[in-house]
Write a protein that holds these residues in place. Structure first.
Motif, mmCIF file in Angstrom:
data_model
loop_
_atom_site.group_PDB
_atom_site.id
_atom_site.type_symbol
_atom_site.label_atom_id
_atom_site.label_comp_id
_atom_site.label_asym_id
_atom_site.label_seq_id
_atom_site.Cartn_x
_atom_site.Cartn_y
_atom_site.Cartn_z
ATOM 1 N N ALA A 116 0.818 -1.208 0.000
ATOM 2 C CA ALA A 116 0.000 0.000 0.000
ATOM 3 C C ALA A 116 0.854 1.262 0.000
ATOM 4 N N ASP A 117 1.912 1.290 0.837
ATOM 5 C CA ASP A 117 2.752 2.485 0.960
ATOM 6 C C ASP A 117 4.199 2.036 1.154
ATOM 7 N N PRO A 118 4.902 1.691 0.069
ATOM 8 C CA PRO A 118 6.245 1.123 0.184
ATOM 9 C C PRO A 118 7.340 2.182 0.176
ATOM 10 N N THR A 119 8.427 1.895 0.903
ATOM 11 C CA THR A 119 9.688 2.612 0.756
ATOM 12 C C THR A 119 10.703 1.573 0.296
ATOM 13 N N LEU A 120 11.067 1.605 -0.974
ATOM 14 C CA LEU A 120 11.981 0.616 -1.548
ATOM 15 C C LEU A 120 13.384 1.211 -1.579
ATOM 16 N N VAL A 121 14.347 0.458 -1.041
ATOM 17 C CA VAL A 121 15.718 0.953 -0.901
ATOM 18 C C VAL A 121 16.684 -0.119 -1.368
ATOM 19 N N GLU A 122 17.693 0.272 -2.154
ATOM 20 C CA GLU A 122 18.808 -0.635 -2.435
ATOM 21 C C GLU A 122 19.988 -0.203 -1.580
ATOM 22 N N PHE A 123 20.755 -1.198 -1.086
ATOM 23 C CA PHE A 123 21.820 -0.851 -0.148
ATOM 24 C C PHE A 123 23.046 -1.725 -0.337
#
Length: 550
Positions: free
Chosen positions: A412-419
């Motif tokens: 619904a409300d994603p925070t997608l991060v590559e690290f």
């Protein structure tokens, strides 16, 4: 004053991959957590390609650890281990690890004179017709030529189930050390009660192994059809393709060539060999109707090179995004990504995107705010002398990106991060394509999970980390003012205890990056999407079990 019956109280839940309480360090020197033997074996089994190096562990060491764990649990917990091995070859879709595990399981129980389980375990991991021979090759090369009764009976059970005319034609080749006839002579199976033709099939398989298979029994119509096609002169074979059968002087009886080829159990590989020349447009269009999803996806580039018609391409596209066909194919989702990556034509894009989404049917639509961290460090990429688990051409980083992107698109409300050592957000468009989102990922040196958590956690409802878990220590000021030096801070300490953290382990290393199994800290594993189905289960207040116990 109420001590327990307070607003927001949650039931205690558990998940199966459990840390033991013992501590260690990760391969990069961060604080690590050891798991109990069942959890360690599960994570290793679903990511282990036998004989293959990974970034932090040599293939031989990895195989030794796997075999030791299987042998230990074959005695300590045979029921659980038998269920793991059956699931591993089934829904887990790990072929070689399952065969090796079944052999080691059986050998250890025989060494300890432990009755039961072995025959059933051997039979359960043999799911493709070439696997009885593969299993016997491993057994005899490891334990000698003597075949104990549980081995013979387990292989015989599989032979009854798997051997057919089509499987004989596809898998009984001269390149194999153990041909169908060899297997039959070693384990002596009886024909299955509901397959009266198997008696003739078994006799013919033995005859052809010994060079006397020219007289084919009348009951074996597919084998006879193949023999008739092989008798057609090479120069006349291409004329049989398509709708025409040619005139009767070409060695045929004039019937529809396409039908004859299909009735003779011709796979595309067999057709290519039979033609003894290139697979052109007509050849591909002849065999496309009988090809499965895996074979079609594998050959999209070949279809483009041959110039198959739009009508044939539409048939291919309809097959590879048919829900039932995709489900039956048991193709792992990243295979569709690999095909998308390698094809030049745009006409496959929509079908591949739809097929990928179908193969990720178990990825849930998570409510609220979800922080999704995807590991893009060097250990998730090739180029260091090793192949990636379950795939020689698709990196762990790509596999992680597939599942991270799918979870983000549905959330619904994603925070997608590559690290890696650094981290950066990846924008997730509403209603976006998983394939297009995967293309946005890059590569970042180092691995520092705690720093990525600290940089991006902003009161999210949950955190999902897709990684190999081998993090460096997260170093932060020892007090709020920044004075007093630096100290290592673990993931567990950076996230409130009531916020779930789900670690998805991609490589099966011994050390975990956080405790797991109770409270709101859980580790999953494997290259299928079933693990993500545990997230809503746990958040609904129900404990999760091993995947074969669902």
């Amino acid at each position: 004053m109420s001590r327990f019956n307070q607003r927001g109280v949650k039931p205690r839940v558990t998940s199966p991959v459990t840390t033991s309480g013992a501590r260690t360090v990760t391969a990069e020197g961060g604080s690590g957590h050891l798991r109990d033997p069942r959890s360690e074996l599960f994570l290793l089994a679903i990511s282990n390609v036998v004989g293959t190096d990974t970034f932090y562990e040599k293939g031989g060491d990895r195989d030794d650890r796997y075999q030791r764990l299987v042998r230990r649990l074959a005695i300590e917990d045979p029921r659980w281990t038998a269920a793991l091995l059956a699931w591993l070859r089934g829904d887990g879709n790990m072929r070689t690890a399952a065969l090796v595990g079944a052999a080691e399981f059986t050998a250890e129980r025989l060494r300890n004179d432990a009755p039961g389980y072995s025959r059933q375990v051997v039979g359960s991991v043999l799911q493709r017709p070439d696997e009885p021979g593969e299993f016997l090759a491993y057994w005899t090369s490891t334990f000698g030529r003597r075949l104990p009764k549980p081995v013979k009976r387990g292989v015989a059970d599989a032979v009854q189930r798997l051997y057919s005319e089509r499987s004989l034609l596809k898998y009984d080749t001269e390149s194999k050390g153990y041909r169908f006839g060899d297997v039959l002579e070693l384990v002596h199976p009886s024909p299955a009660a509901d397959k009266p033709w198997q008696g003739d099939l078994f006799k013919h398989a033995i005859d052809r192994r010994h060079g006397r298979g020219d007289d084919i029994p009348a009951a074996l119509r597919i084998v006879r059809g193949r023999a008739e096609l092989m008798a057609v002169p090479v120069g006349n074979r291409r004329g049989l393709l398509g709708s025409g059968g040619g005139d009767r002087t070409d060695g045929t009886d004039g019937t529809d060539g396409s039908s004859r080829i299909a009735a003779a159990g011709m796979t595309w590989e067999a057709l290519a060999g039979w033609l003894q020349g290139p697979m052109d447009k007509v050849a591909w269009e002849t065999v496309i109707p009988s090809m499965g999803v895996f074979a079609l996806v594998r050959n999209l580039r070949n279809f483009d090179r041959a110039g198959v018609s739009d009508e044939a391409a539409a048939q291919v596209a309809a097959t590879i995004c048919d829900p039932e066909r995709v489900a039956r194919s048991r193709m792992l989702p990243f295979r569709f990504w690999a095909a998308h990556k390698h094809v030049a034509s745009l006409r496959w894009g929509h079908a591949l995107d739809k097929a990928l989404n179908l193969s990720l049917a178990n990825v849930p639509a998570l409510p609220g705010r979800t922080l999704i961290l995807v590991d893009r460090s060097p250990s998730m990429f090739p180029g260091f002398g090793f192949s990636t688990p379950n795939s020689s051409d698709i990196t762990l980083a790509e596999q992680a990106a597939v599942f991270g992107a799918a979870l983000a698109v549905r959330a619904a409300d994603p925070t997608l991060v590559e690290f890696g050592m650094r981290s950066r957000p990846v924008a997730v468009p509403k209603g976006g394509s998983v394939l297009r989102l995967i293309e946005k990922f890059g590569r970042i040196d180092g691995t520092d999970i705690p720093s990525a958590v600290k940089a991006h956690f902003r009161g999210h409802d949950r955190i999902v980390v897709v990684t190999d878990e081998q993090t460096r220590p997260g170093w932060f000021p020892s007090n709020a003012s920044g004075h007093g030096g630096m100290r290592e801070t673990e993931i567990d300490a950076l996230v409130p205890k009531n916020v779930p953290v789900y670690m998805w382990n991609m490589a099966g290393y011994k050390a975990g990056a956080m405790p797991s199994g109770t409270g709101d800290r859980h580790t999953f594993g494997g290259l299928t999407d079933h693990a993500f189905g545990m997230i809503p289960l746990l958040e609904s207040g129900r404990s999760a079990s091993w995947p074969w116990e669902r």
